[in-house]
Write a protein that holds these residues in place. Structure first.
Motif, short mmCIF file in Angstrom:
data_model
loop_
_atom_site.label_atom_id
_atom_site.label_comp_id
_atom_site.label_asym_id
_atom_site.label_seq_id
_atom_site.Cartn_x
_atom_site.Cartn_y
_atom_site.Cartn_z
N THR A 157 77.56 8.14 55.00
CA THR A 157 78.98 7.89 55.28
C THR A 157 79.58 6.95 54.24
O THR A 157 80.67 7.19 53.70
CB THR A 157 79.16 7.28 56.68
N SER A 164 82.33 8.23 51.42
CA SER A 164 83.63 7.55 51.49
C SER A 164 83.97 6.94 50.14
O SER A 164 85.12 6.99 49.68
CB SER A 164 83.62 6.46 52.57
N LYS A 179 91.99 3.01 53.43
CA LYS A 179 91.59 4.41 53.25
C LYS A 179 90.08 4.59 53.33
O LYS A 179 89.59 5.55 53.95
CB LYS A 179 92.10 4.93 51.91
N PHE A 180 89.32 3.68 52.73
CA PHE A 180 87.86 3.81 52.74
C PHE A 180 87.34 3.87 54.17
O PHE A 180 86.52 4.73 54.51
CB PHE A 180 87.23 2.63 52.00
N ASP A 238 88.50 7.03 56.05
CA ASP A 238 87.70 8.18 55.61
C ASP A 238 86.30 8.14 56.23
O ASP A 238 85.77 9.16 56.66
CB ASP A 238 87.56 8.17 54.08
N ALA A 239 85.71 6.93 56.29
CA ALA A 239 84.39 6.78 56.89
C ALA A 239 84.41 7.20 58.35
O ALA A 239 83.48 7.84 58.85
CB ALA A 239 83.91 5.34 56.76
N TYR A 261 84.33 10.99 58.34
CA TYR A 261 83.07 11.59 57.89
C TYR A 261 81.90 11.37 58.84
O TYR A 261 81.04 12.24 59.00
CB TYR A 261 82.69 11.03 56.51
N TRP A 291 84.20 1.92 62.03
CA TRP A 291 85.02 2.32 60.89
C TRP A 291 86.52 2.39 61.21
O TRP A 291 87.34 1.79 60.50
CB TRP A 291 84.55 3.66 60.35
#
Length: 257
Positions: A44, A48, A145-146, A149-150, A153, A201
């Motif tokens: 993940t 990411s 965003k990171f 996104d994690a 995912y 996350w």
């Protein structure tokens, strides 16, 4: 003062999950499957990071620290400071504000007042300061965003781990005594994928977005205050104007201050 809401929230949620597992007769140690955790957390983080740049990846640790221990500065805090500066400027002139800047720990406010003291054109000053607000919003968007996104995912990567585990189960159908343990281990990856997304996350991503909103709003209030000081507005009018820009739950605090 540091705001540990996220630390308490994430830690508390983990605690509740462990307690619920024990109350159902489970053993928390059985959930600590290193291969599954390595797959979910490791993959993940890597995928990411793959969606951004090296610079973005380097900033993750700082963003993580900010999410858990960052200060939540509200716009209400800046109103009494601006009003105090406006009162001094009205009595002693703009140049008198230079000495007061030494006691202010808000870099954005200091910059704005310094520009006002230097006689910067109001429109140019607004453009410059609003440019910084836009840059702050972009910075927050990238840092959040990171983690967002994690959160997207992780569940899918957990399913990948479960499929890998079920393939291993099918390879051992000739040994029924092993199937129960293998099937349970296979679903651990999905558990960690969904858990990490919704307990770690996504909350961190939302926290960073919220802190960014607070900072940007504070900066916007500061801009209006500095421009009003430069225009020589009455401190009481400035206080009323800035207070009207605040969210309802912050207005009482600002009025009291």
């Amino acid at each position: 003062m540091k705001d540990v809401t996220t630390l308490v929230g994430v830690g508390g949620a983990m605690g509740v999950i462990v307690v619920a597992n024990v109350m159902e007769g489970g053993n928390p140690a059985s959930l600590m499957q290193v291969p599954a955790m390595l797959l979910v957390w490791g993959a993940t983080i890597l995928v990411s990071a793959a969606g951004g740049t090296m610079s973005d990846a380097k900033g993750v640790v700082g963003s993580l620290k900010k999410a858990f221990l960052g200060e939540a500065h509200t716009s209400a805090d800046v109103v009494p400071v601006v009003v105090s500066l406006a009162d001094k400027a009205r009595k002693e002139g703009l140049l008198a504000l230079e000495d007061s800047l030494k006691d202010i720990d808000d870099p954005f406010l200091v910059k704005g007042v310094t520009m006002a003291v230097d006689g910067t054109d109001p429109e140019e000053m607004r453009d410059i300061l609003e440019g910084e607000v836009a840059a702050k919003r972009a910075e927050v968007k990238h840092s959040a965003k990171f983690f967002s996104d994690a959160g997207a995912y992780a569940p899918t990567i957990g399913i990948i781990g479960t499929v890998m585990g079920l393939v291993h189960v099918l390879e051992n159908l000739a040994e029924p005594d092993k199937l129960g343990h293998l099937i349970a281990a296979a679903f651990i990856a999905t558990l960690w994928g969904v858990l990490s997304a919704n307990v770690v996350w996504l909350p961190i991503g939302n926290r960073l977005k919220r802190l960014g909103e607070l900072e940007a709003t504070r900066m916007e209030v500061t801009i209006e205050g500095v421009l009003a000081i430069q225009a020589g507005a009455n401190p009481r009018i400035i206080a009323q104007k800035l207070t009207s820009l605040l969210p309802a739950h912050e207005q009482e605090h600002a009025e009291a201050a």
